[in-house]
Design a protein around this motif. Structure first.
Motif, PDB file in Angstrom:
ATOM      1  N   MET A  34     -12.313  58.358 -18.173  1.00  0.00           N
ATOM      2  CA  MET A  34     -10.909  58.363 -17.739  1.00  0.00           C
ATOM      3  C   MET A  34     -10.002  57.874 -18.861  1.00  0.00           C
ATOM      4  SD  MET A  34     -11.375  56.723 -13.919  1.00  0.00           S
ATOM      5  CE  MET A  34      -9.683  56.958 -13.418  1.00  0.00           C
ATOM      6  N   LYS A  35      -8.855  58.503 -18.975  1.00  0.00           N
ATOM      7  CA  LYS A  35      -7.889  58.080 -19.981  1.00  0.00           C
ATOM      8  C   LYS A  35      -7.206  56.783 -19.555  1.00  0.00           C
ATOM      9  CE  LYS A  35      -6.716  62.543 -22.062  1.00  0.00           C
ATOM     10  NZ  LYS A  35      -5.609  63.480 -22.396  1.00  0.00           N
ATOM     11  N   ASN A  36      -6.703  56.074 -20.564  1.00  0.00           N
ATOM     12  CA  ASN A  36      -6.029  54.799 -20.310  1.00  0.00           C
ATOM     13  C   ASN A  36      -4.518  54.981 -20.322  1.00  0.00           C
ATOM     14  OD1 ASN A  36      -8.496  53.253 -20.368  1.00  0.00           O
ATOM     15  ND2 ASN A  36      -8.455  53.425 -22.608  1.00  0.00           N
ATOM     16  N   ILE A  37      -3.869  54.506 -19.277  1.00  0.00           N
ATOM     17  CA  ILE A  37      -2.410  54.466 -19.238  1.00  0.00           C
ATOM     18  C   ILE A  37      -1.970  53.011 -19.218  1.00  0.00           C
ATOM     19  CG2 ILE A  37      -0.351  54.869 -17.828  1.00  0.00           C
ATOM     20  CD1 ILE A  37      -1.425  57.491 -16.975  1.00  0.00           C
ATOM     21  N   VAL A  38      -1.044  52.667 -20.107  1.00  0.00           N
ATOM     22  CA  VAL A  38      -0.409  51.353 -20.078  1.00  0.00           C
ATOM     23  C   VAL A  38       1.044  51.550 -19.680  1.00  0.00           C
ATOM     24  CG1 VAL A  38       0.360  49.384 -21.463  1.00  0.00           C
ATOM     25  CG2 VAL A  38      -1.954  50.281 -21.747  1.00  0.00           C
ATOM     26  N   VAL A  39       1.481  50.770 -18.697  1.00  0.00           N
ATOM     27  CA  VAL A  39       2.847  50.855 -18.190  1.00  0.00           C
ATOM     28  C   VAL A  39       3.547  49.532 -18.487  1.00  0.00           C
ATOM     29  CG1 VAL A  39       4.312  51.342 -16.208  1.00  0.00           C
ATOM     30  CG2 VAL A  39       2.005  52.317 -16.323  1.00  0.00           C
ATOM     31  N   LEU A  40       4.597  49.583 -19.279  1.00  0.00           N
ATOM     32  CA  LEU A  40       5.384  48.387 -19.590  1.00  0.00           C
ATOM     33  C   LEU A  40       6.626  48.398 -18.704  1.00  0.00           C
ATOM     34  CD1 LEU A  40       6.048  45.879 -21.298  1.00  0.00           C
ATOM     35  CD2 LEU A  40       7.081  47.412 -22.990  1.00  0.00           C
ATOM     36  N   THR A  41       6.747  47.418 -17.824  1.00  0.00           N
ATOM     37  CA  THR A  41       7.880  47.393 -16.905  1.00  0.00           C
ATOM     38  C   THR A  41       8.770  46.176 -17.149  1.00  0.00           C
ATOM     39  OG1 THR A  41       6.712  46.191 -15.130  1.00  0.00           O
ATOM     40  CG2 THR A  41       6.569  48.598 -15.125  1.00  0.00           C
ATOM     41  N   GLY A  42      10.064  46.381 -16.891  1.00  0.00           N
ATOM     42  CA  GLY A  42      11.043  45.321 -17.039  1.00  0.00           C
ATOM     43  C   GLY A  42      11.881  45.167 -15.790  1.00  0.00           C
ATOM     44  N   ALA A  43      12.972  44.437 -15.918  1.00  0.00           N
ATOM     45  CA  ALA A  43      13.783  44.038 -14.764  1.00  0.00           C
ATOM     46  C   ALA A  43      14.313  45.226 -13.974  1.00  0.00           C
ATOM     47  CB  ALA A  43      14.938  43.163 -15.228  1.00  0.00           C
ATOM     48  N   GLY A  44      14.516  46.366 -14.631  1.00  0.00           N
ATOM     49  CA  GLY A  44      15.116  47.510 -13.961  1.00  0.00           C
ATOM     50  C   GLY A  44      14.330  47.991 -12.761  1.00  0.00           C
ATOM     51  N   ASN A  92      -7.301  54.994 -15.901  1.00  0.00           N
ATOM     52  CA  ASN A  92      -7.394  53.537 -15.962  1.00  0.00           C
ATOM     53  C   ASN A  92      -5.997  53.015 -16.267  1.00  0.00           C
ATOM     54  OD1 ASN A  92     -10.271  53.308 -15.642  1.00  0.00           O
ATOM     55  ND2 ASN A  92     -10.506  53.975 -17.764  1.00  0.00           N
ATOM     56  N   VAL A  93      -5.399  52.316 -15.335  1.00  0.00           N
ATOM     57  CA  VAL A  93      -3.993  51.919 -15.455  1.00  0.00           C
ATOM     58  C   VAL A  93      -3.877  50.408 -15.612  1.00  0.00           C
ATOM     59  CG1 VAL A  93      -1.719  51.958 -14.369  1.00  0.00           C
ATOM     60  CG2 VAL A  93      -3.298  53.867 -14.016  1.00  0.00           C
ATOM     61  N   THR A  94      -3.175  50.006 -16.654  1.00  0.00           N
ATOM     62  CA  THR A  94      -2.841  48.598 -16.846  1.00  0.00           C
ATOM     63  C   THR A  94      -1.327  48.470 -16.834  1.00  0.00           C
ATOM     64  OG1 THR A  94      -4.804  48.157 -18.187  1.00  0.00           O
ATOM     65  CG2 THR A  94      -2.972  46.604 -18.383  1.00  0.00           C
ATOM     66  N   ILE A  95      -0.806  47.647 -15.948  1.00  0.00           N
ATOM     67  CA  ILE A  95       0.632  47.384 -15.905  1.00  0.00           C
ATOM     68  C   ILE A  95       0.890  46.098 -16.668  1.00  0.00           C
ATOM     69  CG2 ILE A  95       2.596  46.928 -14.415  1.00  0.00           C
ATOM     70  CD1 ILE A  95       1.669  49.215 -12.956  1.00  0.00           C
ATOM     71  N   VAL A  96       1.671  46.189 -17.720  1.00  0.00           N
ATOM     72  CA  VAL A  96       2.102  45.003 -18.465  1.00  0.00           C
ATOM     73  C   VAL A  96       3.561  44.790 -18.114  1.00  0.00           C
ATOM     74  CG1 VAL A  96       2.443  43.973 -20.736  1.00  0.00           C
ATOM     75  CG2 VAL A  96       0.475  45.477 -20.333  1.00  0.00           C
ATOM     76  N   THR A  97       3.833  43.734 -17.371  1.00  0.00           N
ATOM     77  CA  THR A  97       5.189  43.554 -16.880  1.00  0.00           C
ATOM     78  C   THR A  97       5.851  42.304 -17.440  1.00  0.00           C
ATOM     79  OG1 THR A  97       6.573  43.465 -14.895  1.00  0.00           O
ATOM     80  CG2 THR A  97       4.442  42.328 -14.777  1.00  0.00           C
ATOM     81  N   GLN A  98       7.142  42.445 -17.692  1.00  0.00           N
ATOM     82  CA  GLN A  98       7.953  41.289 -18.073  1.00  0.00           C
ATOM     83  C   GLN A  98       8.467  40.568 -16.834  1.00  0.00           C
ATOM     84  OE1 GLN A  98      10.784  42.293 -21.441  1.00  0.00           O
ATOM     85  NE2 GLN A  98      10.066  44.343 -20.943  1.00  0.00           N
ATOM     86  N   ASN A  99       8.230  41.153 -15.667  1.00  0.00           N
ATOM     87  CA  ASN A  99       8.759  40.613 -14.422  1.00  0.00           C
ATOM     88  C   ASN A  99       7.845  39.522 -13.867  1.00  0.00           C
ATOM     89  OD1 ASN A  99      10.766  42.562 -14.654  1.00  0.00           O
ATOM     90  ND2 ASN A  99       9.614  44.046 -13.461  1.00  0.00           N
ATOM     91  N   VAL A 100       8.447  38.551 -13.216  1.00  0.00           N
ATOM     92  CA  VAL A 100       7.676  37.431 -12.664  1.00  0.00           C
ATOM     93  C   VAL A 100       7.423  37.604 -11.168  1.00  0.00           C
ATOM     94  CG1 VAL A 100       8.451  35.828 -14.454  1.00  0.00           C
ATOM     95  CG2 VAL A 100       9.768  36.018 -12.326  1.00  0.00           C
ATOM     96  N   ASP A 101       7.846  38.728 -10.605  1.00  0.00           N
ATOM     97  CA  ASP A 101       7.603  38.976  -9.187  1.00  0.00           C
ATOM     98  C   ASP A 101       6.217  39.591  -8.988  1.00  0.00           C
ATOM     99  OD1 ASP A 101       7.789  42.033  -9.221  1.00  0.00           O
ATOM    100  OD2 ASP A 101       9.744  41.503 -10.060  1.00  0.00           O
ATOM    101  N   ASP A 102       5.841  39.737  -7.712  1.00  0.00           N
ATOM    102  CA  ASP A 102       4.520  40.292  -7.386  1.00  0.00           C
ATOM    103  C   ASP A 102       4.622  41.677  -6.754  1.00  0.00           C
ATOM    104  OD1 ASP A 102       5.676  39.511  -4.974  1.00  0.00           O
ATOM    105  OD2 ASP A 102       3.751  38.890  -4.093  1.00  0.00           O
ATOM    106  N   LEU A 103       5.689  42.402  -7.055  1.00  0.00           N
ATOM    107  CA  LEU A 103       5.911  43.685  -6.387  1.00  0.00           C
ATOM    108  C   LEU A 103       4.883  44.739  -6.789  1.00  0.00           C
ATOM    109  CD1 LEU A 103       9.818  43.832  -6.425  1.00  0.00           C
ATOM    110  CD2 LEU A 103       8.286  43.132  -4.560  1.00  0.00           C
ATOM    111  N   HIS A 104       4.422  44.697  -8.034  1.00  0.00           N
ATOM    112  CA  HIS A 104       3.372  45.650  -8.431  1.00  0.00           C
ATOM    113  C   HIS A 104       2.101  45.408  -7.607  1.00  0.00           C
ATOM    114  CE1 HIS A 104       5.290  47.727 -11.727  1.00  0.00           C
ATOM    115  NE2 HIS A 104       5.604  46.588 -12.321  1.00  0.00           N
ATOM    116  N   GLU A 105       1.733  44.140  -7.465  1.00  0.00           N
ATOM    117  CA  GLU A 105       0.525  43.825  -6.703  1.00  0.00           C
ATOM    118  C   GLU A 105       0.692  44.199  -5.237  1.00  0.00           C
ATOM    119  OE1 GLU A 105       0.455  40.803 -10.131  1.00  0.00           O
ATOM    120  OE2 GLU A 105       1.957  41.819  -8.917  1.00  0.00           O
TER     121      GLU A 105
END
Length: 226
Positions: free
Chosen positions: A1-11, A80-93
């Motif tokens: 499986m390919k790897n996707i990295v998602v960088l998320t911010g406040a938006g 294979n998805v890794t979310i790297v977030t600058q956000n301190v909330d738990d909305l991704h989880e």
């Protein structure tokens, strides 16, 4: 499986109703950021800082993941998805993402002021006099300005292995998070979803000038259909 990295911010979180880190005048919920997001601010006025994060924590518990958060979960069907977030909330989880790296800490966790590795879940208010098991004051598990970013090396390693990099809802102005794009391999496709994209010249870049709730589901659908 390919790897996707998602960088998320406040938006992406703002579209669930959470206030963004700071508005145009440099304030965060009416406070100077240096007063509520630095070790110096905490040492000077711990009551103010703790109450500030108590209010942010209460607000977080009133909102829910949006269509963008939920769409990203669908990518795990094929990648294979890794979310790297600058956000301190738990909305991704809460949306269901299984691998989330919180660069700037987590609002629903606290830690000892003495031992930065003594971290535990905390959804209640934190007050002056609240102590860890070893008798030290506890504080929000937030990476403040001037502090090291413990998970940065992990985020760099994931980015270096990414076959696809997706950036969502970030100004690309907060470092060191904004530097992660520099660690992507030259051939890695980059998708940037933001209504006011601050990036336009990176190699292999596709800009989607839409809000996260509009652009992310469309992007995810296209990646799943490939």
């Amino acid at each position: 499986m390919k790897n996707i990295v998602v960088l998320t911010g406040a938006g992406i979180s703002a579209e669930s109703g959470l206030k963004t880190f700071r508005d145009a005048n440099g304030l965060w919920e009416g406070h100077n950021v240096m007063e509520v997001a630095t070790p110096e601010g905490f040492n000077k006025n711990p009551e103010l800082v703790l109450e500030f994060y108590n209010q942010r924590r209460k607000q977080l518990l009133t909102v829910s993941p949006n269509q963008a958060h939920r769409a990203l979960v669908k990518l795990e069907q094929l990648y294979n998805v890794t979310i790297v977030t600058q956000n301190v909330d738990d909305l991704h989880e809460r949306a269901g993402s299984s691998h989330v790296v919180h660069l700037h800490g987590e609002l629903l966790k606290a830690r000892s002021t003495k031992n930065p590795h003594d971290i535990f879940y905390c959804s209640n208010n934190i007050c002056v006099g609240d102590l860890c098991e070893n008798g030290y004051q506890i504080r929000p598990h937030i990476v403040w300005f001037g502090e090291a970013v413990p998970l940065l090396e992990d985020a760099v390693a994931y980015t270096q292995m990414a076959d696809i990099l997706i950036i969502i809802g970030t100004s690309m102005q907060v470092y060191p998070a904004a530097s992660l794009i520099d660690f992507a391999r030259p051939e890695t496709p980059i998708y940037f979803v933001d209504p006011n994209p601050a990036l336009s010249s990176a190699k292999n870049l596709t800009v989607i000038s839409k809000k996260a709730v509009e652009g992310v589901p469309t992007l995810v659908a296209s990646l799943i259909d490939k």
